[in-house]
Design a protein around this motif. Structure first.
Motif, short mmCIF file in Angstrom:
data_model
loop_
_atom_site.label_atom_id
_atom_site.label_comp_id
_atom_site.label_asym_id
_atom_site.label_seq_id
_atom_site.Cartn_x
_atom_site.Cartn_y
_atom_site.Cartn_z
N ASP A 43 0.86 -1.18 0.00
CA ASP A 43 0.00 0.00 0.00
C ASP A 43 0.89 1.22 0.00
O ASP A 43 1.90 1.28 0.69
CB ASP A 43 -0.89 0.04 1.26
N MET A 44 0.48 2.22 -0.76
CA MET A 44 1.28 3.43 -0.90
C MET A 44 0.45 4.61 -0.42
O MET A 44 -0.73 4.71 -0.74
CB MET A 44 1.61 3.58 -2.38
N LEU A 45 1.07 5.49 0.34
CA LEU A 45 0.37 6.70 0.80
C LEU A 45 1.11 7.93 0.28
O LEU A 45 2.31 8.08 0.51
CB LEU A 45 0.33 6.75 2.34
N ILE A 46 0.37 8.77 -0.44
CA ILE A 46 0.96 9.97 -1.05
C ILE A 46 0.43 11.20 -0.31
O ILE A 46 -0.77 11.32 -0.08
CB ILE A 46 0.55 10.07 -2.53
N SER A 47 1.36 12.08 0.03
CA SER A 47 0.98 13.32 0.70
C SER A 47 0.02 14.12 -0.19
O SER A 47 0.26 14.27 -1.39
CB SER A 47 2.24 14.14 0.98
N GLY A 48 -1.07 14.61 0.41
CA GLY A 48 -2.04 15.39 -0.35
C GLY A 48 -3.14 14.54 -0.95
O GLY A 48 -4.21 15.03 -1.27
N THR A 49 -2.87 13.23 -1.10
CA THR A 49 -3.90 12.33 -1.62
C THR A 49 -4.44 11.45 -0.49
O THR A 49 -5.65 11.33 -0.31
CB THR A 49 -3.32 11.42 -2.74
N HIS A 50 -3.53 10.84 0.27
CA HIS A 50 -3.94 9.91 1.32
C HIS A 50 -3.87 10.50 2.71
O HIS A 50 -4.38 9.95 3.67
CB HIS A 50 -3.11 8.63 1.26
N PHE A 51 -3.16 11.61 2.84
CA PHE A 51 -3.16 12.33 4.12
C PHE A 51 -2.87 13.80 3.84
O PHE A 51 -2.30 14.14 2.78
CB PHE A 51 -2.13 11.74 5.11
N GLY A 61 2.78 7.71 10.36
CA GLY A 61 3.58 6.51 10.60
C GLY A 61 2.71 5.33 10.99
O GLY A 61 2.83 4.23 10.44
N TRP A 62 1.80 5.56 11.94
CA TRP A 62 0.89 4.49 12.37
C TRP A 62 0.06 3.99 11.20
O TRP A 62 -0.01 2.80 10.91
CB TRP A 62 -0.02 4.97 13.50
N LYS A 63 -0.55 4.96 10.50
CA LYS A 63 -1.53 4.58 9.49
C LYS A 63 -0.89 3.89 8.29
O LYS A 63 -1.48 2.96 7.73
CB LYS A 63 -2.31 5.83 9.04
N SER A 64 0.33 4.32 7.91
CA SER A 64 0.95 3.72 6.72
C SER A 64 1.22 2.23 6.95
O SER A 64 1.20 1.45 6.01
CB SER A 64 2.23 4.46 6.33
N LEU A 65 1.41 1.84 8.19
CA LEU A 65 1.56 0.41 8.47
C LEU A 65 0.21 -0.25 8.76
O LEU A 65 -0.07 -1.36 8.29
CB LEU A 65 2.52 0.20 9.65
N ILE A 82 7.87 -6.41 7.10
CA ILE A 82 7.52 -5.25 6.28
C ILE A 82 8.79 -4.63 5.71
O ILE A 82 9.86 -4.70 6.31
CB ILE A 82 6.80 -4.16 7.10
N THR A 83 8.63 -4.03 4.52
CA THR A 83 9.66 -3.12 4.02
C THR A 83 9.02 -1.74 3.94
O THR A 83 7.80 -1.62 3.78
CB THR A 83 10.21 -3.53 2.64
N LEU A 84 9.84 -0.73 4.05
CA LEU A 84 9.37 0.66 4.05
C LEU A 84 10.17 1.46 3.04
O LEU A 84 11.39 1.61 3.19
CB LEU A 84 9.56 1.27 5.45
N SER A 85 9.51 1.93 1.99
CA SER A 85 10.19 2.80 1.03
C SER A 85 9.60 4.18 1.16
O SER A 85 8.39 4.36 1.11
CB SER A 85 10.02 2.25 -0.39
N ILE A 86 10.48 5.14 1.37
CA ILE A 86 10.00 6.46 1.72
C ILE A 86 10.72 7.52 0.88
O ILE A 86 11.94 7.46 0.70
CB ILE A 86 10.16 6.69 3.25
N ILE A 126 5.00 7.34 1.01
CA ILE A 126 5.39 6.23 1.87
C ILE A 126 4.81 4.96 1.29
O ILE A 126 3.60 4.89 1.04
CB ILE A 126 4.84 6.44 3.29
N SER A 127 5.66 3.99 1.06
CA SER A 127 5.21 2.76 0.46
C SER A 127 5.63 1.59 1.36
O SER A 127 6.81 1.45 1.67
CB SER A 127 5.82 2.65 -0.93
N VAL A 128 4.68 0.80 1.78
CA VAL A 128 4.97 -0.32 2.67
C VAL A 128 4.61 -1.62 1.97
O VAL A 128 3.55 -1.73 1.36
CB VAL A 128 4.20 -0.20 4.00
N ASN A 129 5.52 -2.58 2.03
CA ASN A 129 5.20 -3.95 1.61
C ASN A 129 5.08 -4.78 2.87
O ASN A 129 5.91 -4.65 3.77
CB ASN A 129 6.33 -4.52 0.77
#
Ligand code: ADP
Ligand code: MG
Length: 317
Positions: A43-51, A61-65, A82-86, A126-129
């Motif tokens: 799942d990927m979270l983009i500033s302005g779109t997802h928060f 941080g909480w929500k992206s995981l 998990i992996t975290l690409s930021i 923020i992209s989390v696998n």
């Protein structure tokens, strides 16, 4: 470059418990328990779109995981890694510290190891696998529902959408209810224990990230079924319950995303098991309708069908 390593070591490297080799090499090494499948999701979270760009980094941080843990819950899988690409526009240490605090609060809650990732400069995203284990052949998929089964949801629906509508000045939520609505939006609690316990009980399952109609729609489409839903039986918080006729509220309940509750189907013979589960996990579960052999969703409110197009719902064909 060395600044990047410092940053990773300071903010993201933590002791692991389920991992053979974690952060620091070219790849991590994992071992899946025998008799299990690896469940993988991103799942990927983009500033302005997802928060909101100025949202609290701790809640980002909480929500992206949490949204990724919710996908594991919906599969009945136990999340392990998990992996975290930021991508960061610039390195603001207080921002990173708060982000990591929220991220690891969630990782620790669910006992998940951060095993790697990537760090680059760019517009905040923020992209989390996430990877988890599920007993082979027993994952909760979207395509397993049968006709004439019960449709259940956990928790309450529409709270996160209500919080968002408040922040966008589209509605004013009274003070007494605002905390609950904003907590649902900023700190969703994935129903992991419930999801794992539904293996062997639920015939299909999904987490509600895009709204009840859209997500139940995915189950129905994959299972080639339809559904009858009783609007009044959908569990909601008090501020919503008091305004069931309001159009925006109807929209929150039926089409509001971001609740991360589970929607699942189960044979009627499992009603007692589900009541037991609900008690065991102190998680309310509501029976909101049933699946039908005929495709299409009907939502009945006080005996009359609601017109669903007005709530952003496209009838699937
Ligand atoms: P490479 O050049 O091989 O891609 P990197 O310099 O990007 O390696 O990363 C070094 C190590 O740090 C790797 O183990 C990688 O998985 C990990 N890593 C990088 N960024 C993050 C991050 N945001 N969170 C967790 N681990 C990270
Ligand atoms: Mg890299």
């Amino acid at each position: 470059m060395s600044a990047e390593f410092d940053l990773i070591n300071t903010f993201f490297k933590r002791p692991t418990t389920n991992t053979d080799l974690g952060i620091g090499d070219d790849a991590a090494l994992l071992r899946v328990k025998s008799g299990h499948q690896l469940a993988v999701s991103a799942d990927m979270l983009i500033s302005g779109t997802h928060f909101f760009p100025d949202a609290s980094p701790q809640s980002i941080g909480w929500k992206s995981l949490a949204v990724n843990v919710s996908d594991m819950a919906a599969m009945g899988a136990i999340p392990r890694w998990i992996t975290l690409s930021i991508a960061l526009p610039d390195v603001k240490e207080p921002w990173l510290e708060a982000f990591a605090k929220g991220f690891f609060a969630c990782a620790n809650t669910f006992n998940i190891d951060l095993i790697g990732g990537d760090t680059t400069r760019g517009p905040l995203s923020i992209s989390v696998n996430i990877m988890g284990e599920v007993p082979t052949g027993h994952a909760l998929t979207r395509h397993g529902a049968q006709a004439d089964e019960d449709i259940w949801v956990t928790g309450k629906l529409g709270s996160a959408a209500l919080g968002l509508a408040h922040l966008q000045d589209r509605i004013t939520v009274d003070v007494a209810s605002l905390d609950e609505a904003l907590a649902a939006l900023h700190k969703p609690k994935p129903r992991l224990n419930v999801g794992i316990s539904l293996v062997g009980i639920a015939s299909s399952c999904i987490d509600i990230s895009d709204g009840l109609l859209a997500d139940l729609g995915h189950i129905l489409k994959a299972s080639k079924l339809g559904a009858n839903i009783k609007y009044e039986t959908i569990p909601v918080m008090k501020a919503i319950h008091n305004n069931l006729q309001n159009d925006l509220i109807k929209h929150c309940i039926l089409a509001g995303g971001d609740d991360y509750e589970l929607c699942f189907t189960a044979s009627k013979k499992h009603r007692d098991d589900i009541a037991t589960l609900s008690k065991e996990h102190a998680t309310p579960m509501a029976l909101i309708g049933k699946t039908t052999a005929q495709t299409g969703i009907a939502v009945i409110h006080q005996g009359n069908p609601l017109s669903l197009e007005t709530y952003g719902y496209d009838h699937f064909t």
